[in-house]
Design a protein around this motif. Structure first.
Motif, PDB file in Angstrom:
ATOM      1  N   PHE A 197     127.106  52.606  57.550  1.00 26.38           N
ATOM      2  CA  PHE A 197     127.971  52.261  58.686  1.00 26.38           C
ATOM      3  C   PHE A 197     127.206  51.350  59.662  1.00 26.38           C
ATOM      4  O   PHE A 197     127.763  50.436  60.238  1.00 26.38           O
ATOM      5  CB  PHE A 197     128.363  53.541  59.458  1.00 26.38           C
ATOM      6  CG  PHE A 197     129.605  54.187  58.916  1.00 26.38           C
ATOM      7  CD1 PHE A 197     130.842  53.578  59.056  1.00 26.38           C
ATOM      8  CD2 PHE A 197     129.544  55.423  58.291  1.00 26.38           C
ATOM      9  CE1 PHE A 197     131.990  54.183  58.572  1.00 26.38           C
ATOM     10  CE2 PHE A 197     130.688  56.036  57.815  1.00 26.38           C
ATOM     11  CZ  PHE A 197     131.910  55.420  57.946  1.00 26.38           C
ATOM     12  N   ILE A 198     125.909  51.681  59.836  1.00 29.45           N
ATOM     13  CA  ILE A 198     125.093  50.924  60.796  1.00 29.45           C
ATOM     14  C   ILE A 198     124.033  50.143  60.019  1.00 29.45           C
ATOM     15  O   ILE A 198     123.293  50.717  59.213  1.00 29.45           O
ATOM     16  CB  ILE A 198     124.416  51.883  61.800  1.00 29.45           C
ATOM     17  CG1 ILE A 198     125.505  52.671  62.536  1.00 29.45           C
ATOM     18  CG2 ILE A 198     123.553  51.121  62.794  1.00 29.45           C
ATOM     19  CD1 ILE A 198     124.977  53.877  63.265  1.00 29.45           C
ATOM     20  N   VAL A 199     124.004  48.820  60.250  1.00 26.25           N
ATOM     21  CA  VAL A 199     123.096  47.966  59.470  1.00 26.25           C
ATOM     22  C   VAL A 199     122.021  47.381  60.391  1.00 26.25           C
ATOM     23  O   VAL A 199     122.326  46.917  61.498  1.00 26.25           O
ATOM     24  CB  VAL A 199     123.887  46.813  58.797  1.00 26.25           C
ATOM     25  CG1 VAL A 199     122.982  46.012  57.872  1.00 26.25           C
ATOM     26  CG2 VAL A 199     125.085  47.342  58.039  1.00 26.25           C
ATOM     27  N   PHE A 200     120.780  47.456  59.937  1.00 27.15           N
ATOM     28  CA  PHE A 200     119.653  46.841  60.659  1.00 27.15           C
ATOM     29  C   PHE A 200     119.010  45.811  59.748  1.00 27.15           C
ATOM     30  O   PHE A 200     119.035  45.943  58.523  1.00 27.15           O
ATOM     31  CB  PHE A 200     118.599  47.905  61.020  1.00 27.15           C
ATOM     32  CG  PHE A 200     119.114  48.948  61.986  1.00 27.15           C
ATOM     33  CD1 PHE A 200     119.112  48.706  63.354  1.00 27.15           C
ATOM     34  CD2 PHE A 200     119.596  50.158  61.519  1.00 27.15           C
ATOM     35  CE1 PHE A 200     119.593  49.667  64.233  1.00 27.15           C
ATOM     36  CE2 PHE A 200     120.074  51.116  62.390  1.00 27.15           C
ATOM     37  CZ  PHE A 200     120.073  50.870  63.759  1.00 27.15           C
ATOM     38  N   ASP A 201     118.417  44.774  60.362  1.00 27.21           N
ATOM     39  CA  ASP A 201     117.695  43.805  59.520  1.00 27.21           C
ATOM     40  C   ASP A 201     116.269  44.294  59.277  1.00 27.21           C
ATOM     41  O   ASP A 201     115.898  45.382  59.729  1.00 27.21           O
ATOM     42  CB  ASP A 201     117.745  42.388  60.122  1.00 27.21           C
ATOM     43  CG  ASP A 201     116.982  42.273  61.430  1.00 27.21           C
ATOM     44  OD1 ASP A 201     116.332  43.271  61.824  1.00 27.21           O
ATOM     45  OD2 ASP A 201     117.031  41.203  62.061  1.00 27.21           O
ATOM     46  N   SER A 202     115.449  43.460  58.600  1.00 26.70           N
ATOM     47  CA  SER A 202     114.098  43.914  58.231  1.00 26.70           C
ATOM     48  C   SER A 202     113.211  44.153  59.447  1.00 26.70           C
ATOM     49  O   SER A 202     112.237  44.918  59.375  1.00 26.70           O
ATOM     50  CB  SER A 202     113.450  42.885  57.297  1.00 26.70           C
ATOM     51  OG  SER A 202     113.482  41.628  57.925  1.00 26.70           O
ATOM     52  N   LYS A 203     113.545  43.489  60.594  1.00 31.59           N
ATOM     53  CA  LYS A 203     112.733  43.688  61.800  1.00 31.59           C
ATOM     54  C   LYS A 203     113.216  44.885  62.615  1.00 31.59           C
ATOM     55  O   LYS A 203     112.668  45.196  63.679  1.00 31.59           O
ATOM     56  CB  LYS A 203     112.793  42.428  62.663  1.00 31.59           C
ATOM     57  CG  LYS A 203     112.037  41.267  62.049  1.00 31.59           C
ATOM     58  CD  LYS A 203     112.263  40.003  62.849  1.00 31.59           C
ATOM     59  CE  LYS A 203     111.685  38.806  62.125  1.00 31.59           C
ATOM     60  NZ  LYS A 203     112.214  37.553  62.673  1.00 31.59           N
ATOM     61  N   GLY A 204     114.285  45.513  62.180  1.00 25.99           N
ATOM     62  CA  GLY A 204     114.785  46.701  62.863  1.00 25.99           C
ATOM     63  C   GLY A 204     115.833  46.431  63.921  1.00 25.99           C
ATOM     64  O   GLY A 204     116.267  47.339  64.626  1.00 25.99           O
ATOM     65  N   SER A 205     116.288  45.161  64.045  1.00 19.76           N
ATOM     66  CA  SER A 205     117.332  44.897  65.059  1.00 19.76           C
ATOM     67  C   SER A 205     118.731  45.147  64.472  1.00 19.76           C
ATOM     68  O   SER A 205     118.974  44.911  63.281  1.00 19.76           O
ATOM     69  CB  SER A 205     117.211  43.474  65.609  1.00 19.76           C
ATOM     70  OG  SER A 205     116.985  42.575  64.575  1.00 19.76           O
ATOM     71  N   PHE A 206     119.601  45.618  65.332  1.00 19.49           N
ATOM     72  CA  PHE A 206     120.946  46.042  64.939  1.00 19.49           C
ATOM     73  C   PHE A 206     121.818  44.823  64.613  1.00 19.49           C
ATOM     74  O   PHE A 206     121.896  43.876  65.404  1.00 19.49           O
ATOM     75  CB  PHE A 206     121.535  46.855  66.094  1.00 19.49           C
ATOM     76  CG  PHE A 206     122.959  47.258  65.893  1.00 19.49           C
ATOM     77  CD1 PHE A 206     123.343  48.027  64.809  1.00 19.49           C
ATOM     78  CD2 PHE A 206     123.945  46.872  66.799  1.00 19.49           C
ATOM     79  CE1 PHE A 206     124.662  48.405  64.629  1.00 19.49           C
ATOM     80  CE2 PHE A 206     125.267  47.253  66.636  1.00 19.49           C
ATOM     81  CZ  PHE A 206     125.622  48.017  65.547  1.00 19.49           C
ATOM     82  N   LEU A 207     122.471  44.833  63.432  1.00 20.01           N
ATOM     83  CA  LEU A 207     123.363  43.733  63.033  1.00 20.01           C
ATOM     84  C   LEU A 207     124.798  44.217  63.217  1.00 20.01           C
ATOM     85  O   LEU A 207     125.337  44.924  62.363  1.00 20.01           O
ATOM     86  CB  LEU A 207     123.110  43.346  61.570  1.00 20.01           C
ATOM     87  CG  LEU A 207     121.704  42.845  61.227  1.00 20.01           C
ATOM     88  CD1 LEU A 207     121.546  42.686  59.729  1.00 20.01           C
ATOM     89  CD2 LEU A 207     121.423  41.528  61.926  1.00 20.01           C
ATOM     90  N   TRP A 208     125.382  43.884  64.364  1.00 17.80           N
ATOM     91  CA  TRP A 208     126.685  44.484  64.671  1.00 17.80           C
ATOM     92  C   TRP A 208     127.824  43.923  63.817  1.00 17.80           C
ATOM     93  O   TRP A 208     128.762  44.644  63.489  1.00 17.80           O
ATOM     94  CB  TRP A 208     126.979  44.397  66.177  1.00 17.80           C
ATOM     95  CG  TRP A 208     127.340  43.030  66.684  1.00 17.80           C
ATOM     96  CD1 TRP A 208     126.489  42.080  67.133  1.00 17.80           C
ATOM     97  CD2 TRP A 208     128.660  42.507  66.787  1.00 17.80           C
ATOM     98  NE1 TRP A 208     127.169  40.974  67.512  1.00 17.80           N
ATOM     99  CE2 TRP A 208     128.519  41.203  67.322  1.00 17.80           C
ATOM    100  CE3 TRP A 208     129.927  42.970  66.491  1.00 17.80           C
ATOM    101  CZ2 TRP A 208     129.611  40.384  67.559  1.00 17.80           C
ATOM    102  CZ3 TRP A 208     131.017  42.159  66.739  1.00 17.80           C
ATOM    103  CH2 TRP A 208     130.857  40.880  67.254  1.00 17.80           C
TER     104      TRP A 208
END
Lengths: 298, 242
Positions: A213-224
């Motif tokens: 449901f919640i996706v983060f990129d490789s650097k850990g930032s939220f991809l809304w």
């Protein structure tokens, strides 16, 4: 005959005749081909070397008319006119059911039935039955590229027998025999389809829907945006499945979820409708392009 | 015997093929069954042709209304069948020129190719193209935004239709590629009809299609089991057959 029918008929006949006269005067609606000579040597090592010659013909644009080896093709020109006639005859149904439409419809039924039979004969019966049962004879006649080491596969006598039993349906007596190959056909379909549908369409689609449901990129930032897209898909599939689940009453929370499912389904049907319309319009524009470009040369 | 043996054949064939999917050593059985299946399908076309022949001849012999069209069907049928089976106008394969029958039956320039190119294809394409008029006419008459569901269906159809054609670019191409004030990263150009259409196809159509596909798979599985277990025997027809 009603007055309006008479007027329309006269208009169509007059229009058709004018079109033909204009076409002949403009010299359009003609097909030109280039002759391509073919030279081939016999493949057999034992027989004396022999050369075979024939010609094939490639269609070329009309502007190449007059160039060496380019000539007028009567058969293809005739074909172009026949195709134009067939197209216009089918379009005439928009005006109403008429003998011209019925004639081309009858031609279509006959040609398509025989076409399917011929394709089935050469691609299946000759290639997959005849060549398996009689490889030597097939090599000497239709399929010379079959290796000389290939032996008869007698297992193919079973489909041959089943096929003959299938044709028994046309016999006046004992047509129930045709149920045996039909039963094999149905059983094989059910067995193969059961596994393939469950594997690809049931498990595969559920697997594709199990995502975060919640996706983060490789650097850990939220991809809304990605999170929102995943949420829409998961909620959409779940709500549609709830709508399809009829074992419980659609009341309370279930009612609202299934309502959401209906909205997702409406989106799907709307898009499918648009695609269907576009597909038909593309076919229509293809036929109009044929009439105006290939035939009339406008 | 008329019903028991077919039920037995379908059950054995079906369950054996299901079993082979779980035993790697016998996976080839499934491929063989598919080859036999395709052969039977090819013979079914012959059966279909025979049936067509029977029906049209009955029409002609009874001089039913429109029997002339039945004659036209038969003539078209026999001509296509003859030129296709006899490979009329087909040159031998370049690799094996000494074998007169080695050429491709659909070779360009052959009589069968001519029938496909100038009769079969124009007729089938135009038949389907006709549906464009009827779909448009039916949509014009029936599409009314009477409730929420109908409004969603109508608006999505319009967006996708416009977004997938040049009309979408023409209507919304002027929207600038500048961010909308108060939003993070959303630009006016995100509302281009082709872009909206793409979002609908990727994100909103997928769930519906996925649910329908899952439903179809469950339906196929249950119907297959009903057939294999002999619960559904409709394919056997009636007991009154000769």
């Amino acid at each position: 005959m009603k007055q309006s029918t008479l007027i329309w008929t006269m208009l169509m006949v007059f229009g058709g005749l004018s079109l033909i006269v204009i076409q002949f005067n403009r010299g359009k609606g003609e097909v030109y081909v280039r002759e391509v000579p073919v030279e081939a040597k016999a493949s057999s090592k034992t027989s004396p070397e022999q050369t075979y010659r024939w010609s094939t013909y490639q269609q070329v644009p009309e502007k190449e008319k007059g160039k060496p080896s380019v000539s007028f093709s009567l058969s293809r020109t005739l074909g172009l006119w026949v195709a134009a006639f067939c197209t216009l005859a089918i379009f005439s149904f928009l005006y109403g059911d008429n003998p011209l439409y019925k004639f081309t419809e009858a031609v279509f039924v006959g040609v398509s039935a025989a076409y399917a039979m011929v394709v089935a004969f050469w691609t299946e019966i000759v290639t997959n039955l005849f060549a398996k049962l009689f490889p030597g004879f097939a090599r000497m006649s239709f399929l010379p590229d079959i290796s000389e080491n290939v032996q008869s596969d007698l297992l193919y006598l079973i489909p041959l027998v089943l096929s003959v039993l299938l044709l028994w349906r046309l016999a006046p007596k004992g047509s129930w025999i045709a149920r045996w190959p039909l039963a094999f056909f149905i059983g094989a379909t059910a067995g193969i389809r059961l596994i393939s549908y469950l594997e690809a369409d049931f498990i595969g689609q559920i697997q594709n829907t199990i995502m975060p449901f919640i996706v983060f990129d490789s650097k850990g930032s939220f991809l809304w945006i990605d999170s929102l897209r995943n949420t829409i898909v998961i909620v959409g599939v779940t709500s549609c499945m709830v709508y399809f689940f009829f074992s419980i009453e659609h009341e309370g929370v279930v009612k609202y979820i299934s309502r959401l499912g209906v909205w997702f389904l409406m989106v799907t049907f709307g898009a499918s409708f648009a695609y269907t319309v576009m597909g038909r319009i593309a076919l229509l524009s293809g036929r109009l392009d044929f009439l105006f470009n290939n035939w009339l040369g406008i | 015997m008329k019903r028991t043996i077919p039920l037995f054949i379908s059950a054995v064939t079906g369950f054996v093929l299901i079993g082979t999917a779980f035993i790697p050593k016998f996976v080839d059985w499934g491929n063989d069954a598919m080859a036999w299946f395709n052969l039977l399908a090819a013979f079914a076309f012959i059966l279909g042709g025979g049936n067509l022949l029977k029906m049209q001849l009955q029409k002609i012999s009874a001089q039913q209304p429109g029997w002339g069209y039945a004659a036209v069907t038969l003539i078209a049928f026999f001509i296509t069948l003859f030129v296709g089976l006899a490979k009329v106008g087909v040159n031998p394969s370049v690799k094996f020129p000494e074998f007169a029958w080695s050429g491709e039956f659909q070779e360009e320039g052959s009589a069968f190719w001519w029938l496909f190119e100038y009769i079969f294809y124009p007729l089938s394409a135009t038949m389907f193209a006709l549906l464009a008029f009827y779909i448009s006419s039916a949509a014009f008459r029936a599409f009314r935004a009477k409730n929420t569901e109908a409004t969603i269906l109508l608006s999505i159809a319009v967006i996708v239709l416009l977004g997938r054609t040049y009309a979408g670019v023409w209507l919304t191409g002027w929207l600038p590629n500048e961010p909308i004030i108060g939003t993070s990263g959303i630009t006016y150009s995100d509302f281009h009809l082709p872009h909206l259409s793409q979002i609908i196809m990727d994100d909103f159509t997928t769930p519906g299609m996925r649910a329908i596909t899952i439903g179809i798979a469950l339906g196929v599985a249950s119907t297959s089991l009903k057939v294999l277990l002999g619960v559904d025997r409709s394919y056997l027809g009636s007991d009154q057959e000769a």
